[in-house]
Scaffold this motif. Structure first.
Motif, PDB file in Angstrom:
ATOM      1  N   PRO A 274       6.023  -8.077 -14.527  1.00 53.12           N
ATOM      2  CA  PRO A 274       5.140  -9.028 -13.957  1.00 53.12           C
ATOM      3  C   PRO A 274       4.117  -8.210 -13.413  1.00 53.12           C
ATOM      4  N   LYS A 275       2.628  -8.786 -13.500  1.00 53.46           N
ATOM      5  CA  LYS A 275       1.571  -8.287 -12.907  1.00 53.46           C
ATOM      6  C   LYS A 275       1.768  -8.109 -11.207  1.00 53.46           C
ATOM      7  N   PRO A 276       1.627  -7.290 -10.532  1.00 53.68           N
ATOM      8  CA  PRO A 276       1.406  -7.271  -9.130  1.00 53.68           C
ATOM      9  C   PRO A 276       0.262  -8.351  -8.524  1.00 53.68           C
ATOM     10  N   HIS A 277       0.607  -8.786  -7.604  1.00 52.76           N
ATOM     11  CA  HIS A 277      -0.543  -9.566  -6.832  1.00 52.76           C
ATOM     12  C   HIS A 277      -0.300  -9.495  -5.271  1.00 52.76           C
ATOM     13  N   GLY A 278      -1.416  -9.944  -4.652  1.00 48.82           N
ATOM     14  CA  GLY A 278      -1.343  -9.869  -3.082  1.00 48.82           C
ATOM     15  C   GLY A 278      -1.794  -8.778  -2.527  1.00 48.82           C
ATOM     16  N   PHE A 279      -2.416  -7.968  -3.408  1.00 46.13           N
ATOM     17  CA  PHE A 279      -3.080  -6.689  -2.857  1.00 46.13           C
ATOM     18  C   PHE A 279      -4.568  -7.113  -2.493  1.00 46.13           C
ATOM     19  N   SER A 280      -4.955  -6.318  -1.688  1.00 50.47           N
ATOM     20  CA  SER A 280      -6.636  -6.344  -1.143  1.00 50.47           C
ATOM     21  C   SER A 280      -6.895  -4.938  -0.462  1.00 50.47           C
ATOM     22  N   TRP A 281      -8.177  -4.543  -0.566  1.00 44.98           N
ATOM     23  CA  TRP A 281      -8.647  -3.401  -0.019  1.00 44.98           C
ATOM     24  C   TRP A 281      -9.797  -3.428   0.877  1.00 44.98           C
ATOM     25  N   GLU A 282     -10.204  -2.620   1.668  1.00 46.33           N
ATOM     26  CA  GLU A 282     -11.223  -2.704   2.592  1.00 46.33           C
ATOM     27  C   GLU A 282     -11.838  -1.237   2.772  1.00 46.33           C
ATOM     28  N   ALA A 283     -12.985  -1.157   2.403  1.00 46.10           N
ATOM     29  CA  ALA A 283     -13.615   0.104   2.723  1.00 46.10           C
ATOM     30  C   ALA A 283     -14.158   0.236   4.012  1.00 46.10           C
ATOM     31  N   HIS A 284     -13.894   1.521   4.774  1.00 42.24           N
ATOM     32  CA  HIS A 284     -14.738   1.666   6.076  1.00 42.24           C
ATOM     33  C   HIS A 284     -15.714   2.491   6.194  1.00 42.24           C
ATOM     34  N   SER A 285     -16.688   2.633   7.285  1.00 39.85           N
ATOM     35  CA  SER A 285     -17.891   3.326   7.222  1.00 39.85           C
ATOM     36  C   SER A 285     -17.406   4.735   7.305  1.00 39.85           C
ATOM     37  N   ASP A 286     -16.195   5.190   7.635  1.00 43.55           N
ATOM     38  CA  ASP A 286     -15.848   6.560   7.739  1.00 43.55           C
ATOM     39  C   ASP A 286     -15.288   7.219   6.400  1.00 43.55           C
TER      40      ASP A 286
ATOM     41  N   SER B 247     -13.049   5.928   4.554  1.00 44.24           N
ATOM     42  CA  SER B 247     -11.423   5.511   4.202  1.00 44.24           C
ATOM     43  C   SER B 247     -11.355   4.006   3.640  1.00 44.24           C
ATOM     44  N   VAL B 248     -10.397   4.159   3.093  1.00 45.29           N
ATOM     45  CA  VAL B 248     -10.015   2.820   2.287  1.00 45.29           C
ATOM     46  C   VAL B 248      -8.709   2.413   2.745  1.00 45.29           C
ATOM     47  N   VAL B 249      -8.642   1.123   3.279  1.00 50.04           N
ATOM     48  CA  VAL B 249      -7.179   0.689   3.809  1.00 50.04           C
ATOM     49  C   VAL B 249      -6.642  -0.470   2.558  1.00 50.04           C
ATOM     50  N   ILE B 250      -5.571  -0.083   2.184  1.00 49.66           N
ATOM     51  CA  ILE B 250      -5.139  -0.985   1.109  1.00 49.66           C
ATOM     52  C   ILE B 250      -3.783  -1.885   1.841  1.00 49.66           C
ATOM     53  N   THR B 251      -4.076  -3.208   1.605  1.00 50.56           N
ATOM     54  CA  THR B 251      -2.890  -4.254   2.298  1.00 50.56           C
ATOM     55  C   THR B 251      -2.349  -5.012   1.293  1.00 50.56           C
ATOM     56  N   HIS B 252      -1.121  -5.477   1.613  1.00 47.17           N
ATOM     57  CA  HIS B 252      -0.260  -6.257   0.697  1.00 47.17           C
ATOM     58  C   HIS B 252       0.114  -7.316   1.514  1.00 47.17           C
ATOM     59  N   GLN B 253      -0.419  -8.675   1.194  1.00 44.75           N
ATOM     60  CA  GLN B 253      -0.166  -9.616   1.948  1.00 44.75           C
ATOM     61  C   GLN B 253      -0.360  -9.584   3.329  1.00 44.75           C
ATOM     62  N   GLY B 254      -1.329  -9.082   3.749  1.00 45.44           N
ATOM     63  CA  GLY B 254      -1.923  -8.934   5.023  1.00 45.44           C
ATOM     64  C   GLY B 254      -1.366  -7.819   5.909  1.00 45.44           C
ATOM     65  N   ARG B 255      -0.510  -7.093   5.413  1.00 48.26           N
ATOM     66  CA  ARG B 255       0.295  -5.889   6.000  1.00 48.26           C
ATOM     67  C   ARG B 255      -0.226  -4.558   5.305  1.00 48.26           C
ATOM     68  N   ALA B 256      -0.486  -3.555   6.200  1.00 52.22           N
ATOM     69  CA  ALA B 256      -1.118  -2.245   5.650  1.00 52.22           C
ATOM     70  C   ALA B 256      -0.119  -1.547   4.668  1.00 52.22           C
ATOM     71  N   ALA B 257      -0.472  -1.188   3.501  1.00 53.69           N
ATOM     72  CA  ALA B 257       0.232  -0.606   2.667  1.00 53.69           C
ATOM     73  C   ALA B 257      -0.046   0.786   2.274  1.00 53.69           C
ATOM     74  N   GLY B 258      -0.909   1.255   2.760  1.00 48.59           N
ATOM     75  CA  GLY B 258      -1.564   2.484   2.528  1.00 48.59           C
ATOM     76  C   GLY B 258      -3.019   2.813   2.993  1.00 48.59           C
ATOM     77  N   THR B 259      -3.418   4.197   3.390  1.00 48.78           N
ATOM     78  CA  THR B 259      -4.795   4.312   3.678  1.00 48.78           C
ATOM     79  C   THR B 259      -5.113   5.804   2.972  1.00 48.78           C
ATOM     80  N   LEU B 260      -6.403   5.560   2.442  1.00 51.05           N
ATOM     81  CA  LEU B 260      -6.762   6.689   1.376  1.00 51.05           C
ATOM     82  C   LEU B 260      -8.024   7.252   2.293  1.00 51.05           C
ATOM     83  N   ARG B 261      -7.909   8.767   2.257  1.00 55.22           N
ATOM     84  CA  ARG B 261      -9.177   9.265   3.015  1.00 55.22           C
ATOM     85  C   ARG B 261      -9.544  10.306   1.979  1.00 55.22           C
TER      86      ARG B 261
END
Length: 72
Positions: A2-14, A16-30
């Motif tokens: 099945p295809k994954p769902h519930g992920f979202s991401w947010e880019a910050h001014s510094d 970095s990108v924060v990836i969340t899954h169902q509202g909880r942080a799943a990873g941070t990319l820099r």
């Protein structure tokens, strides 16, 4: 699979990108990883992409599920 769902991401001014899954942080990319993620996010399926970048898309039970009587 099945295809994954519930992920979202947010880019910050510094940068970095924060990836969340169902509202909880799943990873941070820099740095370079964040830039590569942003380039890929514009081009493809973002849910599958975020699952792949966080490592939350395969857990090792796929083979066991395939041989289960319910899935034959």
């Amino acid at each position: 699979m099945p295809k994954p769902h519930g992920f979202s991401w947010e880019a910050h001014s510094d940068g970095s990108v924060v990836i969340t899954h169902q509202g909880r942080a799943a990873g941070t990319l820099r740095g370079g990883r964040a830039a590569k993620f942003l380039a890929e996010a514009e081009a493809g399926d973002s849910q599958l992409l975020m699952a792949r970048w966080t490592g939350a898309y395969k857990h090792g039970n796929e083979r066991a599920a395939r041989i289960h009587p319910r899935n034959r």
